[in-house]
Scaffold this motif. Sequence first.
Motif, mmCIF file in Angstrom:
data_model
loop_
_atom_site.group_PDB
_atom_site.id
_atom_site.type_symbol
_atom_site.label_atom_id
_atom_site.label_comp_id
_atom_site.label_asym_id
_atom_site.label_seq_id
_atom_site.Cartn_x
_atom_site.Cartn_y
_atom_site.Cartn_z
ATOM 1 N N SER A 15 -7.448 0.130 1.067
ATOM 2 C CA SER A 15 -7.234 1.446 1.665
ATOM 3 C C SER A 15 -8.507 1.911 2.356
ATOM 4 O O SER A 15 -9.625 1.709 1.849
ATOM 5 C CB SER A 15 -6.819 2.468 0.595
ATOM 6 O OG SER A 15 -5.585 2.105 0.014
ATOM 7 N N THR A 40 -0.638 4.894 4.531
ATOM 8 C CA THR A 40 -2.020 4.530 4.220
ATOM 9 C C THR A 40 -2.642 3.789 5.400
ATOM 10 O O THR A 40 -2.054 2.853 5.933
ATOM 11 C CB THR A 40 -2.078 3.631 2.971
ATOM 12 O OG1 THR A 40 -1.594 4.366 1.845
ATOM 13 C CG2 THR A 40 -3.506 3.164 2.693
ATOM 14 N N PHE A 44 0.844 -1.190 0.000
ATOM 15 C CA PHE A 44 0.000 0.000 0.000
ATOM 16 C C PHE A 44 0.882 1.244 0.000
ATOM 17 O O PHE A 44 2.031 1.203 0.458
ATOM 18 C CB PHE A 44 -0.914 0.001 1.234
ATOM 19 C CG PHE A 44 -2.019 -1.008 1.177
ATOM 20 C CD1 PHE A 44 -3.234 -0.685 0.600
ATOM 21 C CD2 PHE A 44 -1.844 -2.294 1.691
ATOM 22 C CE1 PHE A 44 -4.265 -1.617 0.553
ATOM 23 C CE2 PHE A 44 -2.858 -3.226 1.642
ATOM 24 C CZ PHE A 44 -4.081 -2.891 1.063
#
Length: 834
Positions: A608, A536, A532
Amino acid sequence: MYKIVYFLLFFIMATPLCCSVFGQQVPIINYSTTIDGRVQLEVSSTTQHYYLLQVRHDSTQSFELTTSIQLGKSGTTTLTEPLAYYSLAHYQVLEYPIAAPYDIDGDGIDDISELQNFPTQNPINAAPSIAPVNGSISIDSFSTFNQLSIARDFVQWSEFLNGKRYAKFIITDFTTAPKVYFINGNTHTLHADFANAVGIRHLGNDVKKGQLIYHPTTISNNGTLGTFAFNYSNGHGENFEIVQKCHELLAANMPFLNNNLSYYVTTNSQDEYERDSTKYKTSRIPLLFEKDVFAQVDYWGLNEAEGYGFFREMSLSDIPGIKDIVLYASLPNSLPRVGGIITSVIQTPLSHVNLRAIQDGVPNAFIRDPLSIDSIARLLNHTIYFKVEPDKFFIREASSEEVNQWYESLRPEQKQTSPLNLNHDAILPLDEITFSMYDGFGAKCANVATMRTFGFPEGTIPNGFGIPFYYYQKFMKHNNLFEQARLMLSNPDFATNRNLRAHLLADFRKKIENALMPNWMRDNLEKMQASFPPNTSIRCRSSTNNEDLPGFNGAGLYESKTHHPNEGHIAKSVQQVYASLWSLRAFDERAFYKVNHFTASMALLCHSNYANEQVNGVGVSKDPVYQTNNTFYYLNSQVGETLITNPDGNAIPEEILLDANSSSSNDYILVRRSNLAANNTTIMQGDYLNQMRTYLTTIHHEFEGLYDAIGNETFAMEIEYKITRDGQLIIKQARPWVAYQATHSFSIPDSDHLDFNLYPNPASDYIQVDWIDGNPSEVMISNMLGKQVLHQCLSISNHPDFRIYIKDLPPGIYVLSGFLAHKGTYTSKKFVKR
């Protein structure tokens, strides 16, 4: 002489007066009022003229409202109107020659021609004539109202109509040249159906829709028994000026009224009323409050059913158990499965409490001040039998044996073994997870991954990873947690003592959260976390193998966690999600449905996190709440991050029925506004509604094929959605609606030796079997003629379940036989492939 010379007619038209060259104002020679509170205005008149009465709400304003029309008499004529009187300064009377009539409503037909054809035509209602089968443009008598109106015991989405006689209305071109229509409820159930039938193409902001309701036992503004009241669709509110104009328009087109039309203030319109309450006090609009209609109601049996359970008084923060019959002093927005419901505050038939009661088939009633009734109060904290009928209830003490027998009769006959494929042993990007991999990653994860193939705009469906069941199973075995769980379940009081069970499960969850994760697992999770973007926050969402499945959605049973960058290794949040598999509610739900706790497993969907969203909501690709014949999609939306799926006690979400077959963002029914929306605005509107219609249509049709549910009327998809802080509409989850019944089902009726569990499509190509007496060394399937159609030799498995693939079998009745080598016997069971 004209045929309507003896008729006294009252009307209203909210268009500016366009004075005729032949019309003139005539003086009012006498002003008086009637015993029912209406005005009487006397003017000098002739039989060669007709007369229009006009009114203004403020003596400083111009006259814009025409409230009645009457043919002149020789000498003097008296005019009145259907509403309460104003002072003299609020009225004027205009005179027109019958030989050269005016067209006061501007519809192209003169006043006298329309007066002759009343009520088919209407001199001061610009609406065109409509067929009686559709409705009318005026109601000239109580008899006509009865012909147009209907009465229902249960009215979808407008519970205040229950048991009342009502007629619906539509007013189009409201701000310009209003056209008033009264709908024939015997023909058209919905405003939209009527509009389509008579050619009204748009039901937008310049259209007002609502109901005229007759309350026969309510004192009207004129002091007599029986009053009419109007309100807007689903009880929503409007500002004072709109209500005032509607009041005038409706009354004047109901000339038989005698100061007995009120505005009905419901719980959904209370806020607008309170904002404008000062204006109402100085107006001539009588008010009827919903709370007053129900003020003398001491009992209301909302869901007729019976049940057994432990009778408990509950607060909104308490979590009831499956066998509890609950007593609430205020309404929870949601409930798990319970045994029965009593509230001491008025419910509505469409409250979430009652909808859940209907879904679960449990008794539900409003009882005023229930603990003042000895037969109820003395049974608090006892096991009881509770039965609800429409006009009475029955309650008595029950034995524990009765309670247990009752619930046992509601449970599945066979034990349930969740689909568990441990061949999926790697964390995968969502774009590498397919629909058929639900048995390795959970239906929630697999369905989100599948939606990424539907061609939606980038970002509509989350991107991320799936952590399979394999990781949960390995984690639990690495820490000997299954053995500890078995030891916990072996406690003789665990099943019967709920408080002890809650305590032991809480302790067990702490053990899961604090256990050591194998290094190889931590390493792989770390790689996923590093994939990611930096800083995040990652949403770690539960994706078990006993939720989001046809016939069992398990909504709200398990927890999801947001892992923030400052929390370090993501293993912490993963283990918290694992622990939620063993919450009290989740455990009790599985126990009730006889789900194997050890094959029940947790996968995770990681993507996310969405923070500070503008809107969140739940939608269904049909209308399961009001059942409007597959015309609408159902949307439940709320402002910001206040959850639909788990709201607090004061949050009321927005409800919309979105026309599934339209292409216009205006084609929807606003059932209820959110009480959190600023200035009573609509949350979902415009392009978002068009997008939602497209997305829900695609999701429904795609999954309808994947679940092999084409033509199955019970099938629908439920989605969870958000509008992000950046304004993008995203779909974060999709699952079959809980009422979906797969047609590819199997019945296995006649053996105590096998515990079968079939999860319908997408698993309809195999049966997953739990053999209580041990695993067989071979299985055979024969048809009803005794011909063997399948034979498998099997090795003893380390797992208590295995699959028998029957994909290629044609529909029919079969016998499954298994040879138990250690007992030297065969065990057989019939099943049906449809």
